[in-house]
Write an enzyme that holds these catalytic residues in place. Structure first.
Site, PDB file in Angstrom:
ATOM      1  N   ARG A 154      20.995  27.494  -0.915  1.00 34.29           N
ATOM      2  CA  ARG A 154      20.971  27.393  -0.250  1.00 34.29           C
ATOM      3  C   ARG A 154      20.498  28.513   0.368  1.00 34.29           C
ATOM      4  NH1 ARG A 154      24.653  30.119  -4.027  1.00 34.29           N
ATOM      5  NH2 ARG A 154      26.809  28.622  -4.647  1.00 34.29           N
ATOM      6  N   LYS A 178      24.643  33.667  -4.505  1.00 32.81           N
ATOM      7  CA  LYS A 178      26.178  34.602  -4.530  1.00 32.81           C
ATOM      8  C   LYS A 178      26.335  35.653  -4.936  1.00 32.81           C
ATOM      9  CE  LYS A 178      28.333  31.417  -1.450  1.00 32.81           C
ATOM     10  NZ  LYS A 178      29.645  30.282  -1.459  1.00 32.81           N
ATOM     11  N   HIS A 249      22.115  23.421   4.703  1.00 34.91           N
ATOM     12  CA  HIS A 249      23.443  23.011   3.920  1.00 34.91           C
ATOM     13  C   HIS A 249      23.878  21.628   3.020  1.00 34.91           C
ATOM     14  CE1 HIS A 249      25.711  25.711   0.962  1.00 34.91           C
ATOM     15  NE2 HIS A 249      27.094  24.918   1.081  1.00 34.91           N
ATOM     16  N   ARG A 252      21.737  20.574   0.364  1.00 32.61           N
ATOM     17  CA  ARG A 252      22.698  20.669  -0.974  1.00 32.61           C
ATOM     18  C   ARG A 252      23.749  19.858  -1.306  1.00 32.61           C
ATOM     19  NH1 ARG A 252      23.481  25.811  -3.979  1.00 32.61           N
ATOM     20  NH2 ARG A 252      25.574  25.683  -4.327  1.00 32.61           N
ATOM     21  N   HIS A 275      27.168  27.359  -8.837  1.00 39.81           N
ATOM     22  CA  HIS A 275      28.320  27.100  -8.876  1.00 39.81           C
ATOM     23  C   HIS A 275      29.529  27.581 -10.525  1.00 39.81           C
ATOM     24  CE1 HIS A 275      28.800  23.922  -6.327  1.00 39.81           C
ATOM     25  NE2 HIS A 275      28.542  24.833  -5.491  1.00 39.81           N
ATOM     26  N   TYR A 284      32.011  16.074  -5.203  1.00 39.99           N
ATOM     27  CA  TYR A 284      30.871  15.637  -5.118  1.00 39.99           C
ATOM     28  C   TYR A 284      30.835  14.441  -6.030  1.00 39.99           C
ATOM     29  CZ  TYR A 284      28.519  19.479  -3.506  1.00 39.99           C
ATOM     30  OH  TYR A 284      27.992  20.664  -2.778  1.00 39.99           O
TER      31      TYR A 284
END
Length: 319
Positions: A154, A178, A249, A252, A275, A284
């Site tokens: 990110r 995050k 992004h 990514r 994640h 994905y």
């Protein structure tokens, strides 16, 4: 209801909620700003109609969502605002600032299934080749693009890096993701070379007395901002002749898709991306295009092997 003799105003309730998110849940300043913006907009909408937060109904909630959607707010933003508002009212009920949660049975608008756009390997190579590597800033930008893509970062993770956050032995970098969660992101085949070249030939020319230990520096020696990275990626994409809106992004998304195209297990990709849930990563697998499989080489080569090696070393260190 609250035990105070005077109920807090909506603005005071919002401030309390945001402090809870910041200190209780560790959300980032960027996320807190989004929460404040979304809820403030809703509170203003209520006030303009002389509606009290304590008397909020599901009909008000649905009307608000319908109005912002009709005003051109994109679907993802409508869903985000709906979720934010419901989290806010749930918190107010739990803290006894309102007697009931009026939205306890309300629903968040369903998402239309959209698959993320990705760049092809040829597009990635075209983008990486654009920066002028005869200048310190060009070397920085080449390294920045290589690391963004080669580690699937990110943009906030990139600009938050310090000079002590890379590990030559592991071909890895430490990033803060995050929720202030740290992870080691592994670099592909070419990113370590360009990161080392930036540290040797690029960053020293940009350093000033105010640089401290920030890894990525702007031309004034200060830390590179997320906005500067976004503008640079768009500028280089235009120069490379890439169509559409190319943003950090997207690199990514492309990293994750190319990894799965190349045969990486989805849980490996989940760990590399940081994640919390594998379901986030599984999208994905639907983007992956077997026709591109033979083109996935170079930058991502060997990442799965590096991950296994790192796990093995960590286990040895723990013994």
């Amino acid at each position: 209801m609250t035990t105070n003799s005077v109920s807090p105003s909506p603005e005071e309730s919002l401030d309390r909620y945001l402090r809870h998110l910041q200190h209780g849940r560790g959300l980032s300043p960027h996320t807190i700003r989004n929460y404040r913006s979304d809820i403030s907009h809703f509170l203003t909408w209520l006030a303009q109609r002389d509606h009290q937060l304590a008397d909020l109904s599901r009909a008000d909630y649905r009307q608000y969502l319908a109005e912002i959607q009709s005003n051109g707010i994109v679907e993802a933003s409508v869903r985000r605002r709906a979720s934010t508002i419901r989290s806010f009212t749930r918190h107010l009920n739990r803290t006894d600032e309102i007697e009931r949660d009026p939205l306890v049975l309300a629903s968040t608008p369903k998402a239309t299934s959209h698959l993320p756009t990705v760049l092809s390997q040829r597009d990635i190579e075209a983008l990486l080749s654009v920066p002028d590597i005869s200048t310190p800033s060009g070397i920085r930008d080449r390294a920045m693009l290589e690391v963004l893509y080669g580690a699937g970062l990110r943009v906030s993770e990139l600009v938050g890096m310090r000079t002590t956050d890379h590990d030559d032995d592991y071909n890895a970098i430490r990033v803060l993701g995050k929720g202030d969660k740290q992870r080691m992101a592994l670099l592909g085949k070419s990113a370590p070379h360009w990161l080392q070249r930036y540290l040797r030939d690029g960053r020293p020319a940009l350093v000033t007395s105010k640089s401290q230990t920030w890894l990525w520096l702007n031309r004034f020696g200060g830390p590179l901002s997320a906005r500067a990275v976004q503008l640079s990626v768009r500028r280089y994409a235009r120069r490379a002749g890439l169509p559409g809106d190319v943003h950090p992004h997207l690199l990514r998304h492309s990293f994750a898709t190319h990894m799965i195209d190349g045969g990486a297990d989805v849980r490996v990709v989940q760990e590399l991306l940081g994640h919390a849930s594998v379901s986030t990563t599984q999208i994905y697998t639907h983007v992956s295009d077997a026709a591109r499989r033979d083109t996935i080489e170079h930058a991502l080569d060997g990442i799965a092997d590096l991950l296994r090696e790192r796990r093995s070393r960590d286990e040895d260190d723990a013994r």
